[in-house]
Design an enzyme around this catalytic site. Structure first.
Site, PDB file in Angstrom:
ATOM      1  N   ASP A   1       0.799  -1.264  -0.035  1.00 42.34           N
ATOM      2  CA  ASP A   1       0.056  -0.041  -0.102  1.00 42.34           C
ATOM      3  C   ASP A   1       0.894   1.414   0.046  1.00 42.34           C
ATOM      4  O   ASP A   1       2.189   1.057   0.067  1.00 42.34           O
ATOM      5  CB  ASP A   1      -0.951  -0.078   1.192  1.00 42.34           C
ATOM      6  CG  ASP A   1      -2.215   0.812   0.966  1.00 42.34           C
ATOM      7  OD1 ASP A   1      -2.247   1.846  -0.220  1.00 42.34           O
ATOM      8  OD2 ASP A   1      -3.200   0.726   1.563  1.00 42.34           O
TER       9      ASP A   1
HETATM   10  C1  BGC Z   1      -5.072   3.202   0.206  1.00 45.36           C
HETATM   11  C2  BGC Z   1      -5.335   2.232  -0.815  1.00 45.36           C
HETATM   12  C3  BGC Z   1      -5.234   2.730  -2.084  1.00 45.36           C
HETATM   13  C4  BGC Z   1      -3.833   3.326  -2.351  1.00 45.36           C
HETATM   14  C5  BGC Z   1      -3.604   4.095  -3.736  1.00 45.36           C
HETATM   15  C6  BGC Z   1      -3.882   3.996  -0.056  1.00 45.36           C
HETATM   16  O1  BGC Z   1      -3.923   5.230   0.669  1.00 45.36           O
HETATM   17  O2  BGC Z   1      -5.082   2.638   1.517  1.00 45.36           O
HETATM   18  O3  BGC Z   1      -6.584   1.563  -0.517  1.00 45.36           O
HETATM   19  O4  BGC Z   1      -5.315   1.671  -3.356  1.00 45.36           O
HETATM   20  O5  BGC Z   1      -3.794   4.802  -1.234  1.00 45.36           O
HETATM   21  O6  BGC Z   1      -4.210   5.291  -3.813  1.00 45.36           O
END
Ligand code: BGC
Length: 761
Positions: free
Chosen positions: A289
């Site tokens: 993530d």
């Molecule tokens: C979130 C994810 C997301 C990623 C990319 C993160 O802050 O937890 O769910 O896919 O950002 O945008």
């Protein structure tokens, strides 16, 4: 213990299955292997590490693409892909740089958070799950993939399948609720919709199941918080939806921000390798993530260099945003903290994903700049979004059949959500062009034409406190007004109405990432408005906007009709009008328990029994497992939802009193549409293992049917159970069941069920 019949060690079965039925086995695999081995044979270490690097596009592309920081990185071969850049023209230019201006011309994978639609926006995932309609979810994912791919995107960071039992956590909005069985079905439904027929077509994109794992169990419902959990609870509950996605062939997995029993998921070897690959047979790639590798420093585990090495060694293949893989792994390799084999393996997996997407064959597969005009936000897509949205609404209360509304007289539409265009579609919209979205006010006027009058007043701010409201609504603010004036205007509009529809609840950004709450009631200013509207003595219908279960104790007692409309997407207004004016009867059922008080959380229907269960829901029992000041029961249980018609359940029947080993048991219940209109009922079947090696949930959903019944029609709803439905993971994580007594329950929700028992041999 003698009676344990057929437990199998977790993973043993799956490994064999993965070995013999992998969709990637055979000639195709050999062809991919040859192609990638040849390519990797020509790659430098730096180029390999470049493939493992996933920067955030929106941070690195400003102004002209060719002079951007992203362009520099692409030309240097330091980018495997990027994410969250809107617009096929920009994406095309970057793809061209990768293909034509780098030494080996390796195409980029382009990700985005396409969570519940792209330009056509569908209801938030929690709402979608309340349709219990996996075909509808696949349809929405198919349309999302078609739109996103027409705009340059080849990879979506969806489905989010984190089970959540705690309504304080804002990201409950992004998942499918609290149930592992339904969650796993939904996970598969998303994956099939996005990936279509194996990502062959240019409108089929790669899915990424997230957040692996257990993110929904964040302590105290506070986002990004730690998780401490037994393996047993993981296997029996929390892991099921991720596994569902893997079994549906998901191409990639995103690890989660949280720690699990102290270990950041990003560096969890047991999680990312032993479980995901060795037990489940996952063959795609794992991405972190956002900056999760960087965050291992603040977790107090390792600095960027060590964190990168640990993440890689654990099984992470791609580093989102932290740049740790790109900048530190070379040194770690020299120091023997990582191996060349492991770098190669990660690089191979990323390249394989690109190969499967067809990017080596045609790097511009997703860069057809003419598609967008024909395929984005089309009439057909909007129609689908409107239909699906209407299926997700949950009718919580309908005293005196106040709903559906008649198209006559004077309707007052009051509340800050009634005409808030930028607030209809809820959290996580990458491309929320809110000026195209339909509000309730607009849709209501259109629906009634000249048969009735619809008047509108905003009625209140979201919160009294400007400061709290700012945090709640950002980045999509609603105009604030003076509390008193807003109230006075609302009461004036209400005074001349026959019926009041109050459009209240959470604003779009009050759920989703980083949107935890400790008070889960309707915000103060709106709740006082609702009280004032009810005090007028006129009939009041609450159209409830929310991304999470709310504490609706006051509302359930004082407001005659409540329709939970969640955040229904770009066509929300029309869909709400369709249901409120009775063109469609509501059929949604809750996939998450609505509590009576925040103090009950975590709250879920499939809990274990204590040795001292609560015997009387209304009275406090000293030395029983209950609260002095509140019932144990949810206000609205899992599976609950009303319709404009009524359904009568006949007697539950089992085909036999015993289920032979390896045999089946038929469960039948006649269901009649006993009301005044056609409708859809979701008939639910639950099981309870009466005695087992470990305590088992009081009930678990094992099957359901969505049954469309014409007025007056009866259908015999039939379920066939077999021994797979009885299985669970025991204390040694062996999967199987013990012969003995089982209770089967069928009904319209998890509380209101008929019981029967059978013996499994
Ligand atoms: C979130 C994810 C997301 C990623 C990319 C993160 O802050 O937890 O769910 O896919 O950002 O945008």
């Amino acid at each position: 213990m003698g009676k344990i019949s057929q437990f199998v060690k977790a993973g043993a079965l799956l490994l064999t299955m993965a070995g013999c039925s992998s969709p990637n086995s055979g000639g195709k695999d050999a062809e991919i292997d040859r192609f990638i081995s040849d390519l990797m044979g020509r790659m430098t270490l730096h180029e390999k590490l470049g493939q493992l690097n996933l920067p955030a596009g929106n941070d690195l592309v400003s102004g002209a693409v060719k002079n951007s920081k992203m362009a520099e990185a692409i030309r240097a071969g330091e980018v495997g892909g990027f994410f969250n850049v809107k617009g096929v023209n920009k994406i095309y230019q970057m793809q061209r740089m990768a293909v034509e201006e780098t030494r080996l011309g390796i195409p980029l994978i382009v990700g985005a958070d396409v969570i519940h639609g792209y330009e056509t926006i569908f209801p938030i995932p929690l709402a979608l799950s309340c349709s219990w309609d996996t075909a509808a979810v696949t349809r929405m994912a198919r349309i999302s993939a078609t739109e996103a791919s027409a705009d340059g995107i080849s990879w979506t960071f969806s489905p989010m399948v984190d089970i959540c039992r705690d309504a304080r956590w804002g990201r409950i909005a992004e998942g499918s609720g609290e149930d592992p069985y339904l969650g796993a079905l939904m996970a598969g439904a998303y994956v099939r919709g996005y990936q279509g027929d194996g990502m062959k077509q240019n409108n089929e994109i790669m899915a990424c199941v997230k957040h692996f794992a257990l993110y929904g169990a964040s302590e105290s419902g506070r986002d990004y918080n730690s998780v401490d959990m037994s393996r047993n609870l993981m296997y029996n509950v929390y892991l099921a939806p991720y596994k569902g996605a893997v079994e549906a062939g998901v191409g990639s997995v995103m690890s989660s921000f949280n720690t699990i029993n102290g270990v950041p998921a990003t560096a969890g070897k047991w999680l990312l390798t032993d479980l995901l690959r060795n037990e489940w047979g996952f063959t795609g790639f794992v991405v972190t993530d956002y900056n999760s590798i960087g965050e291992m420093k603040t977790h107090g585990v390792a600095d960027l260099k060590e964190a990168s090495a640990r993440a890689l060694n654990a099984g992470t293949d791609m580093d989102m945003v932290a740049h740790g893989f790109l900048h530190t792994l070379e040194a770690s390799l020299k120091e023997k903290a990582v191996t060349q084999e492991r770098i190669d393996e990660a690089c191979r997996r990323v390249l394989e994903a690109k190969y499967k997407l067809g990017l080596f064959e045609n790097p511009y597969k997703y860069c057809d700049t003419l598609r967008g005009r024909k395929e984005l936000f089309t009439e057909a897509n909007r129609k689908a979004a409107r239909e699906i949205a209407a299926e997700t609404f949950v009718l919580l209360k309908n005293e005196g059949k106040l709903l559906p509304l008649q198209k006559k007289g004077r309707i007052a539409l009051i509340g800050p959500m009634a005409d808030a265009q930028n607030n209809m579609c809820g959290t996580w919209n990458m491309d929320c062009q809110t000026d195209r979205h339909v509000t309730m006010y607009e849709a209501f006027r259109r629906a009634v034409g000249d048969k009735a009058t619809v008047s509108y007043a905003k009625g209140s701010n979201v919160y009294y406190s400007e400061h709290i409201e700012k945090g709640a609504v950002e980045p999509r603010p609603l105009t604030r007004g003076d509390d008193r004036q807003l109230r006075a205007e609302a009461l004036r509009v209400a005074a001349s109405a026959d019926v009041i529809v109050a459009a209240l609840g959470e604003s779009a950004e009050m759920s989703g990432e980083s949107s935890s709450r400790t008070d889960i009631q309707i915000p103060d200013a709106q709740k006082d408005l609702l009280k004032a509207l009810v005090a007028t003595g006129k009939p009041v219908i609450l159209a409830l906007f929310t991304g999470r279960p709310l504490d609706l104790c006051w509302e359930s007692e004082h407001v005659p009709a409540i329709l939970n409309v969640w955040f229904a997407g770009s066509e929300a207004g029309d869909a709400i009008a369709d249901v409120m004016f009775g063109d469609m009867s509501p059929s949604g059922k809750l996939t998450t328990s609505f509590p009576r008080a925040v103090g009950q959380l975590p709250l879920y229907y499939n809990h274990l029994n204590t040795g001292r269960p609560d015997t009387d829901d209304t009275t406090f029992n000293r030395y029983g497992s209950n609260y002095i000041d509140q019932s144990n029961e949810p206000l609205y249980p899992f599976g609950y939802g009303l319709s404009y018609t009524t359904f009568r359940y006949g007697n539950l029947q089992l085909s036999a009193e015993r289920m032979a080993k390896g045999g089946q048991l038929k469960v039948t219940v006649p269901v009649t549409n006993s009301g005044e209109c056609d409708g859809v009922e979701i008939v639910q079947l639950y099981l309870h293992d009466v005695y087992a090696e470990i305590s088992r949930p009081v009930k678990e959903l094992k099957a359901f049917r969505r049954v469309a019944l014409k007025k007056g029609e009866t259908q015999n709803v039939e379920f066939v159970l077999d021994e797979d439905d009885l299985k669970y993971y025991n204390s040694r994580l062996e999967y199987g069941y013990e012969p003995g007594e089982f209770e089967v329950m069928v009904g319209p929700d998890s509380r209101n069920v008929q019981h029967a028992t059978f013996v499994a041999e």
